[in-house]
Design an enzyme around this catalytic site. Structure first.
Site, mmCIF file in Angstrom:
data_model
loop_
_atom_site.group_PDB
_atom_site.id
_atom_site.type_symbol
_atom_site.label_atom_id
_atom_site.label_comp_id
_atom_site.label_asym_id
_atom_site.label_seq_id
_atom_site.Cartn_x
_atom_site.Cartn_y
_atom_site.Cartn_z
ATOM 1 N N THR A 185 37.248 39.890 37.216
ATOM 2 C CA THR A 185 38.660 40.215 37.029
ATOM 3 C C THR A 185 38.803 41.706 36.755
ATOM 4 O O THR A 185 37.858 42.357 36.318
ATOM 5 C CB THR A 185 39.258 39.462 35.829
ATOM 6 N N GLU A 330 41.325 34.333 39.267
ATOM 7 C CA GLU A 330 40.870 33.026 38.772
ATOM 8 C C GLU A 330 41.406 31.863 39.595
ATOM 9 O O GLU A 330 40.967 30.734 39.427
ATOM 10 C CB GLU A 330 41.344 32.829 37.311
ATOM 11 N N LYS A 435 60.274 42.125 23.028
ATOM 12 C CA LYS A 435 60.990 41.295 22.042
ATOM 13 C C LYS A 435 62.001 42.179 21.330
ATOM 14 O O LYS A 435 61.650 43.041 20.555
ATOM 15 C CB LYS A 435 60.000 40.685 21.050
ATOM 16 N N TRP A 440 64.006 37.707 24.058
ATOM 17 C CA TRP A 440 63.064 38.282 25.009
ATOM 18 C C TRP A 440 63.812 39.000 26.128
ATOM 19 O O TRP A 440 64.777 38.477 26.675
ATOM 20 C CB TRP A 440 62.214 37.182 25.656
HETATM 21 P P1 AMP Z 1 44.518 39.692 39.535
HETATM 22 O O1 AMP Z 1 43.575 38.681 39.045
HETATM 23 O O2 AMP Z 1 44.050 41.088 39.360
HETATM 24 O O3 AMP Z 1 44.931 39.422 40.927
HETATM 25 O O4 AMP Z 1 45.837 39.605 38.645
HETATM 26 C C1 AMP Z 1 46.539 38.403 38.483
HETATM 27 C C2 AMP Z 1 47.852 38.680 37.827
HETATM 28 O O5 AMP Z 1 48.703 39.430 38.686
HETATM 29 C C3 AMP Z 1 48.660 37.443 37.524
HETATM 30 O O6 AMP Z 1 48.220 36.802 36.349
HETATM 31 C C4 AMP Z 1 50.054 38.013 37.399
HETATM 32 O O7 AMP Z 1 50.278 38.598 36.134
HETATM 33 C C5 AMP Z 1 50.055 39.106 38.421
HETATM 34 N N1 AMP Z 1 50.700 38.612 39.653
HETATM 35 C C6 AMP Z 1 50.124 38.157 40.768
HETATM 36 N N2 AMP Z 1 51.045 37.823 41.687
HETATM 37 C C7 AMP Z 1 52.250 38.058 41.136
HETATM 38 C C8 AMP Z 1 53.605 37.895 41.562
HETATM 39 N N3 AMP Z 1 53.908 37.461 42.772
HETATM 40 N N4 AMP Z 1 54.574 38.222 40.688
HETATM 41 C C9 AMP Z 1 54.298 38.680 39.465
HETATM 42 N N5 AMP Z 1 53.051 38.870 39.005
HETATM 43 C C10 AMP Z 1 52.036 38.557 39.821
#
Ligand code: AMP
Length: 540
Positions: A185, A330, A435, A440
């Site tokens: 990640t 993940e 907040k 929120w």
């Molecule tokens: P990563 O593992 O680096 O791809 O990051 C995953 C995170 O990206 C998710 O938990 C979200 O917070 C954010 N994310 C992915 N797709 C979206 C989306 N369409 N809208 C908002 N946040 C997103």
């Protein structure tokens, strides 16, 4: 009573055999800056066999990890296929990680061989002395002599290694539950966490990518694969494309708006996927240098929230529908896709499309409140999203991290609401929620509204401390080239678009919003800049 069905294993060895044979004439092509150099899937399969033979020769005989430090190109695709299909584990290294994180993940995964792109040797080789398990470095598209290797590490040329090998390989039978690939990640806090995909999870995820409720990939497509192959497996597109015979265009290191526009003009792909920042950049470029992109039947955007204004701009100015999707490293990464129900049209359909989308059958979802109770799917109540399913991580590699898993469910850290018919709308990352006076404020909603202003290229919102309200929003704005707008005008623009008490009173104008290694707004750095007093702020 057990079924009478065969217990056939879903393995990438079979995916490789299948794609090579059934879709022998589909093409994967790498952009070189001026043209594409391509190989058919049949040829790709032969080169994957050569790579597998070469890796055997370097001592990869079981489930050793083979790292890749590469752009999206044909050689990376060969590695995607050969390494899991031979029974080893592909570890895609994020070329944008900080050096200490790169060293950490390579050592943590115990990579034995690393394939490195010639153009990336300077980035990689500096860290090599601290990579304690790497025995071989293989340089693709470059000169192996450029690697100054420490004692005990041998350096090879990718093409020379392959040239000496037979172009067939006896792909083994593989237990579908075994590790096929891993990706760490790119979190901005703590050490990266290793997600290990199985043959089964990749197979099932690939099938889902092709289904009509998601990306509809088929042999009629030519997919421009912009999402880096080192980030969340390029959203699973290479494997899905190989499964159904969709041709691919791989942009290599040419990821700026101008070269992307050039690839579009030359290759006329039918489909593409990328994060909002890439599409936003392309949009600005196209607005200044108009070009027909209607060969794109659709593009998918995810990784961060897709600003509705951008979705409208692509569709209304260029005739290209934008499909919004949500996922995480993940979750392989596809978690939800915003195809509206077939009955919806007009404004109703748009509202569905703005959302992060609906969960496919294999992804179970629930929302959990702060007190641990389940939040109803009423389209209003907000909670943290938890997901489960056959392509969702159930743990991290060699790292228990109990905070991320809850009774077998993955805690996503994303906060939002779900409609009764299963459409997710994310309002924030749990750590980004603002907040204010016990209520929120969604930073994502504010960002979308500010980005709807025609003079705004990007907007990121963070919560900043406030004596009276605990926190209030601060908006960091990047103005489009050639445009002018001030905080007062933007605040007026928001009036009526957001609740009055949410109207931000702190604004700052920046040249660029800081981004993470995978192109998301890096709010941690924005907060640090604010805390250091490095931002010039207009207050109301
Ligand atoms: P990563 O593992 O680096 O791809 O990051 C995953 C995170 O990206 C998710 O938990 C979200 O917070 C954010 N994310 C992915 N797709 C979206 C989306 N369409 N809208 C908002 N946040 C997103």
């Amino acid at each position: 009573m057990l079924s009478t069905m065969q217990d056939d294993q879903l393995s990438l060895a079979h995916l490789l055999r299948h794609g090579t044979r059934m879709h022998a004439d589909s093409v994967a092509a790498t952009w070189t800056g001026s043209e594409a150099r391509g190989a058919t899937f049949a040829e790709t399969g032969r080169r994957a066999a050569k790579l597998a033979n070469a890796l055997r020769g370097l001592g990869i005989t079981g489930d050793e990890r083979v790292g890749t430090f590469m752009w999206n190109n044909n050689e990376h695709l060969e590695a995607y296929l050969a390494i899991p299909a031979m029974g080893a584990v592909l570890h895609t290294l994020n070329i944008r990680l900080f050096p200490e994180q790169l060293v950490y993940v390579t050592n943590h995964a115990e990579d034995k061989v690393v394939l490195v792109d010639g153009t990336l040797v300077p980035l990689f080789a500096k860290q090599l002395p601290q990579m304690t398990t790497v025995e071989h470095v293989v340089v693709a598209n470059g000169d192996p002599a450029s690697v100054d290797a420490p004692d005990g590490v041998r350096v090879h040329s990718y093409e020379e290694l392959l040239a000496a090998q037979p172009d067939t390989f006896d792909w083994p039978e593989i237990d579908e539950r075994s590790a096929a690939a891993m990706c760490y990640t790119s979190g901005t806090t703590g050490d990266p966490k290793g997600v290990v995909y199985s043959h089964r999870s990749i197979w099932l995820h690939s099938m889902q990518i092709c289904m009509s409720d998601t990306m509809r990939l088929s042999d009629a497509d030519k997919a421009l694969v912009i999402v880096p192959m080192f980030h969340a497996m390029s959203w699973g597109m290479p494997y899905a494309a190989f499964m159904v015979g969709a041709s691919m265009v791989l942009p290599d290191r040419f990821l700026q708006p101008e070269p992307i526009a050039a690839v579009l003009a030359a290759e006329k792909p039918t489909f593409a996927g990328a994060v909002p920042t890439i599409w936003q950049g392309l949009l600005q470029h196209l607005d200044a240098n108009p070009q027909d992109i209607s060969h794109l039947r659709e593009v998918v955007v995810g990784g961060s929230a897709a600003p509705p204004a951008m979705m409208h701009a692509f569709e209304e100015r260029y005739g290209v529908p934008v499909l919004h999707a949500w996922g995480m490293t993940e979750t392989s990464p596809m978690g939800s896709v915003a195809r509206p129900p077939s009955w919806a049209s007009g404004e109703t359909a748009w509202r569905y499309r703005y959302s992060q989308g609906r969960f496919p059958a294999s992804v179970k979802a629930r929302l959990i409140a702060d007190d641990g109770s389940e939040v109803p799917w009423d389209g209003e109540s907000v909670g943290e999203l938890e997901v489960a399913g056959p392509w969702i991580a159930g743990s991290y590699y060699g790292d228990a991290d109990p905070d991320k898993f809850h009774d077998g469910w993955l805690r996503t850290g994303d906060v939002g609401r779900i409609t009764p018919d299963g459409y997710l709308t994310l309002t924030d990352r749990a750590k980004d929620v603002i907040k204010s006076g016990g209520e929120w404020i969604s930073s994502v909603d504010l960002e979308n509204e500010v980005m709807a202003h025609p003079a705004v290229a990007e907007a990121a919102v963070i919560g900043v401390p406030d004596e009276k309200w605990d926190e209030r929003p601060l908006v960091a704005v990047v103005v489009r080239e050639g445009e002018r707008v001030d905080a007062g005008a933007l605040r007026e623009f928001l009036r009526g678009r957001v609740a009055k008490w949410q109207l931000p009173e702190h604004w700052t104008f920046v040249d660029e919003v800081p981004k993470t290694s995978v192109g998301k707004f890096d709010k941690k750095r924005l907060r640090a800049a604010h805390a250091d007093g490095a931002l010039d702020i207009d207050h109301f």
